[in-house]
Design an enzyme around this catalytic site. Structure first.
Site, PDB file in Angstrom:
ATOM      1  N   GLU A  54       0.833  -1.207   0.000  1.00 46.64           N
ATOM      2  CA  GLU A  54       0.000   0.000   0.000  1.00 46.64           C
ATOM      3  C   GLU A  54       0.870   1.261   0.000  1.00 46.64           C
ATOM      4  OE1 GLU A  54      -0.159  -2.649   1.959  1.00 46.64           O
ATOM      5  OE2 GLU A  54      -2.105  -2.871   2.955  1.00 46.64           O
ATOM      6  N   THR A 163      12.111 -44.170  -7.921  1.00 51.94           N
ATOM      7  CA  THR A 163      12.865 -42.939  -7.673  1.00 51.94           C
ATOM      8  C   THR A 163      14.369 -43.119  -7.757  1.00 51.94           C
ATOM      9  OG1 THR A 163      12.892 -43.414  -5.321  1.00 51.94           O
ATOM     10  CG2 THR A 163      11.096 -42.041  -6.145  1.00 51.94           C
ATOM     11  N   ALA A 164      14.848 -44.328  -7.569  1.00 57.27           N
ATOM     12  CA  ALA A 164      16.285 -44.561  -7.544  1.00 57.27           C
ATOM     13  C   ALA A 164      16.536 -46.033  -7.815  1.00 57.27           C
ATOM     14  CB  ALA A 164      16.863 -44.191  -6.172  1.00 57.27           C
ATOM     15  N   MET A 165      17.724 -46.332  -8.294  1.00 54.51           N
ATOM     16  CA  MET A 165      18.068 -47.726  -8.486  1.00 54.51           C
ATOM     17  C   MET A 165      18.230 -48.388  -7.105  1.00 54.51           C
ATOM     18  SD  MET A 165      17.805 -47.475 -11.604  1.00 54.51           S
ATOM     19  CE  MET A 165      18.072 -49.181 -12.085  1.00 54.51           C
ATOM     20  N   ASP A 202      23.232 -38.642  -1.864  1.00 55.43           N
ATOM     21  CA  ASP A 202      23.304 -37.788  -3.048  1.00 55.43           C
ATOM     22  C   ASP A 202      24.280 -36.631  -2.889  1.00 55.43           C
ATOM     23  OD1 ASP A 202      21.257 -39.419  -3.810  1.00 55.43           O
ATOM     24  OD2 ASP A 202      19.672 -37.913  -3.600  1.00 55.43           O
ATOM     25  N   PRO A 305      12.374 -41.983   0.105  1.00 50.51           N
ATOM     26  CA  PRO A 305      11.089 -42.628   0.392  1.00 50.51           C
ATOM     27  C   PRO A 305      10.773 -42.780   1.877  1.00 50.51           C
ATOM     28  CG  PRO A 305      12.613 -44.127  -0.759  1.00 50.51           C
ATOM     29  CD  PRO A 305      13.244 -42.775  -0.766  1.00 50.51           C
ATOM     30  N   LEU A 307      11.700 -40.782   4.629  1.00 52.99           N
ATOM     31  CA  LEU A 307      11.264 -39.551   5.304  1.00 52.99           C
ATOM     32  C   LEU A 307       9.994 -38.996   4.657  1.00 52.99           C
ATOM     33  CD1 LEU A 307      11.745 -37.499   7.494  1.00 52.99           C
ATOM     34  CD2 LEU A 307      13.369 -36.308   6.004  1.00 52.99           C
ATOM     35  N   GLY A 309       7.784 -40.724   3.157  1.00 54.85           N
ATOM     36  CA  GLY A 309       6.732 -41.649   3.577  1.00 54.85           C
ATOM     37  C   GLY A 309       6.276 -41.375   5.005  1.00 54.85           C
ATOM     38  N   ALA A 310       7.224 -40.991   5.874  1.00 53.00           N
ATOM     39  CA  ALA A 310       6.869 -40.690   7.263  1.00 53.00           C
ATOM     40  C   ALA A 310       5.963 -39.460   7.332  1.00 53.00           C
ATOM     41  CB  ALA A 310       8.136 -40.471   8.094  1.00 53.00           C
TER      42      ALA A 310
HETATM   43 ZN   LIG Z   1       0.776  -2.853   5.944  1.00 48.73          ZN
END
Ligand SMILES: [Zn+2]
Length: 372
Positions: A54, A163-165, A202, A305, A307, A309-310
């Site tokens: 503003e 996702t990965a080998m 990784d 997968p 973490l 997945g958790a």
């Molecule tokens: Zn403001």
């Protein structure tokens, strides 16, 4: 609400989006000031501590703000923060009408800014393009309403959902356009979060690489000035300080290990956060509460997968961004999520809200479907 109200609010939202990569912990806000059907001032909030939308728009409008209509994507503030209240600035400028897309979601503030304007004799309206405004600041809204950040899980998978080998080899499943999209996801987030498995396997840094964002110079500079906090969940403190993740800059490590080695992390410029947990697993909900307390609006989870997945199992995920590469990784490759389900009745229903090509890959945005 008139068509022109919607059109001017759409422009204000377009301005607000310029703050996508830089306003956190603040919301992204845009403002357009219109007199006799002409735009006389425009503004957007760039980063915390700097003037609100503003203020920029009123400065540009000058005397032309008198008797004008101000379109704001969020209820103007009424409290003294790091900058004076925008409601007062609008009153002082002699604005005749204020149209807000949505009320401030902070329950302790909601409506007060609008009330202040009404008490000053200004015509006030709220709710124009509200859904769009809420979506733009979904993380900020969730933090204000629920005390938790929005959790977005990014996953890259093959067309056969891998996702990965089996060896863990996983890098570069997707192409450069998808990787740039992931860079922008990181840049817009308050927090980029990963786990020890991913960071070790990784050599992940989880940094934002400005030259890969594909943004203009102005927005790139703003994004660089406000990088996301990198958070590593490392329940047993397995990632050594010599890892590229720690060499890439200061980070926050959440652990439930006895914090005897706190000083080693602090000496290297990092923070070690002791969290409750069990069996070496950090309590994820408590961690998210802590991150919200630090002003985190959007948390990007880039994890393997286990973490990811958790987070899914605990119902903590608001949005999945699945990058799908046109290739098969085969049946011995790793699954998308470590989510052992036995019966069809246990299947997790999702609703796909967006699907589009990103280079040679596809991106699917899906949200948990609570109605199913
Ligand atoms: Zn403001």
């Amino acid at each position: 609400m008139s068509d022109s109200d919607q059109a001017f609010m759409a422009r204000a939202l377009e301005l607000a989006r310029k703050g996508l990569y830089s306003t956190h912990p603040n919301p992204r806000v845009g403002c357009v000031i219109v007199r006799d059907g002409n735009v006389v001032g425009e503004g957007w909030h760039a980063k915390a501590g700097e003037p609100h939308a503003e203020v920029h728009a009123l400065r540009q409008a000058g005397d032309k703000a008198r008797g004008a209509t101000a379109y704001v994507t969020l209820e103007p503030c009424s409290h003294h923060g790091r900058t004076p209240p925008c409601a007062d600035a609008l009153v002082a400028a002699g604005v005749a009408r204020v149209v807000a897309a949505m009320q401030d979601p902070n329950p302790q503030v909601a409506g007060r800014g609008l009330l202040r304007l009404m008490n000053a004799g200004i015509s006030v309206q709220s709710g124009v393009l509200e859904a769009e405004a809420r979506a733009l600041n979904a993380g900020f809204v969730k933090r204000m309403e629920h005390g938790l950040p929005l959790v977005r899980v990014k996953l890259a998978m093959s067309l056969d959902g891998r996702t990965a080998m089996a060896s863990g080899e996983s890098q570069w499943i997707t192409g450069p356009a998808a990787r740039a999209a992931v860079q922008r996801l990181r840049a817009r987030s308050s927090v980029v979060l990963s786990g020890a498995d991913t960071v070790l396997a990784d050599a992940a840094r989880l940094t934002v690489r400005p030259d890969e964002l594909g943004l203009g110079a102005e927005l790139t500079a703003l994004a660089q000035a406000r990088p996301p906090l990198r958070v590593l969940i490392d329940g047993r403190l397995r990632v050594p300080l010599s890892a590229p993740f720690f060499q890439a800059g200061p980070a926050l490590v959440a652990t439930c290990a006895a914090a005897t080695s706190r000083n080693r992390y602090v000496d290297d410029g990092h923070e070690l956060l002791a969290m409750p947990g069990s069996n070496g697993h950090v309590d994820l909900r408590k961690l998210l509460l802590d991150l919200a307390g630090r002003g985190a609006n959007e948390v990007l989870v880039e994890a393997g997968p286990k973490l990811a997945g958790a987070f899914a199992r605990l119902g903590l995920v608001d949005e999945y961004q699945l990058f799908v590469a046109p290739k098969f990784l085969g049946s011995s490759a790793r699954p998308l999520l470590d989510l052992p389900l036995a019966r069809m009745a246990e299947a997790k229903p999702l609703r796909i809200v967006d699907m589009r090509a990103v280079g040679d890959d596809w991106r699917i945005i899906a949200v948990p479907d609570s109605t199913a």
